[in-house]
Design a protein around this motif. Structure first.
Motif, PDB file in Angstrom:
ATOM      1  N   LYS A  23      36.507 -16.377  15.753  1.00  0.00           N
ATOM      2  CA  LYS A  23      37.965 -16.462  15.824  1.00  0.00           C
ATOM      3  C   LYS A  23      38.634 -16.121  14.504  1.00  0.00           C
ATOM      4  CE  LYS A  23      38.302 -21.373  14.777  1.00  0.00           C
ATOM      5  NZ  LYS A  23      38.726 -22.665  15.274  1.00  0.00           N
ATOM      6  N   PHE A  24      37.906 -16.177  13.396  1.00  0.00           N
ATOM      7  CA  PHE A  24      38.507 -15.898  12.092  1.00  0.00           C
ATOM      8  C   PHE A  24      38.789 -14.415  11.889  1.00  0.00           C
ATOM      9  CE2 PHE A  24      36.189 -19.905  11.589  1.00  0.00           C
ATOM     10  CZ  PHE A  24      37.273 -20.713  11.304  1.00  0.00           C
ATOM     11  N   TRP A  27      42.273 -14.343  12.976  1.00  0.00           N
ATOM     12  CA  TRP A  27      43.129 -14.935  11.946  1.00  0.00           C
ATOM     13  C   TRP A  27      43.383 -13.924  10.830  1.00  0.00           C
ATOM     14  CZ3 TRP A  27      42.168 -20.716  10.530  1.00  0.00           C
ATOM     15  CH2 TRP A  27      42.211 -21.494  11.685  1.00  0.00           C
ATOM     16  N   SER A  31      47.023 -12.394   9.794  1.00  0.00           N
ATOM     17  CA  SER A  31      47.596 -12.458   8.444  1.00  0.00           C
ATOM     18  C   SER A  31      47.977 -11.069   7.940  1.00  0.00           C
ATOM     19  CB  SER A  31      46.637 -13.140   7.473  1.00  0.00           C
ATOM     20  OG  SER A  31      45.486 -12.359   7.260  1.00  0.00           O
ATOM     21  N   THR A  66      42.083 -18.026   5.391  1.00  0.00           N
ATOM     22  CA  THR A  66      41.131 -17.802   6.474  1.00  0.00           C
ATOM     23  C   THR A  66      39.700 -18.016   5.999  1.00  0.00           C
ATOM     24  OG1 THR A  66      42.638 -16.214   7.479  1.00  0.00           O
ATOM     25  CG2 THR A  66      40.353 -16.117   8.193  1.00  0.00           C
ATOM     26  N   GLN A  69      39.064 -21.763   5.628  1.00  0.00           N
ATOM     27  CA  GLN A  69      38.899 -22.426   6.920  1.00  0.00           C
ATOM     28  C   GLN A  69      37.558 -22.084   7.553  1.00  0.00           C
ATOM     29  OE1 GLN A  69      40.923 -24.716   8.416  1.00  0.00           O
ATOM     30  NE2 GLN A  69      41.950 -24.693   6.439  1.00  0.00           N
ATOM     31  N   GLN A  70      37.065 -20.883   7.304  1.00  0.00           N
ATOM     32  CA  GLN A  70      35.788 -20.474   7.881  1.00  0.00           C
ATOM     33  C   GLN A  70      34.640 -21.269   7.274  1.00  0.00           C
ATOM     34  OE1 GLN A  70      35.115 -16.272   8.070  1.00  0.00           O
ATOM     35  NE2 GLN A  70      32.917 -16.521   8.190  1.00  0.00           N
TER      36      GLN A  70
END
Length: 103
Positions: A23-24, A27, A31, A66, A69-70
């Motif tokens: 899913k990144f 993201w 961005s 991102t 968060q990953q």
């Protein structure tokens, strides 16, 4: 007789592109798109130099966020730190077992 097909086992792994997984990737694309739109709007309303700075700053900030968060993993997990003790109410436990056993 039914036909049998080979199953492609590689689909069980997350998709990886330029170091971003699953899913990144979305993201990172989001961005990129949002920073281009914000840079274009700021550039059209003020100056192109400021719009370019907003675009580059938004892109770098979004990709950095991102990547951070990953590192936490593909799924949102609640990570509790500490020692937890759970109390057991033996009266309720004893009453529950009597009803289940039929005593």
């Amino acid at each position: 007789m039914a036909k049998q097909f080979n199953i492609y086992k590689g689909l069980q792994k997350p998709l990886i592109y330029k170091g971003f997984q699953g899913k990144f990737i979305g993201w990172g694309i989001a961005s990129l798109v949002l920073s281009l739109i914000a840079g274009g709007v700021v550039g059209s309303l003020t100056s192109m130099a400021l719009g370019g700075l907003v675009c580059i700053g938004g892109l770098v900030g979004g990709l950095f966020f991102t990547a951070q968060q990953q590192k936490k993993g593909l799924h949102f997990k609640t990570r509790h730190r500490g020692v937890f003790q759970f109390r057991t109410d033996f009266k309720k436990l004893r009453n529950g077992t009597k009803k289940e056993n039929g005593v």
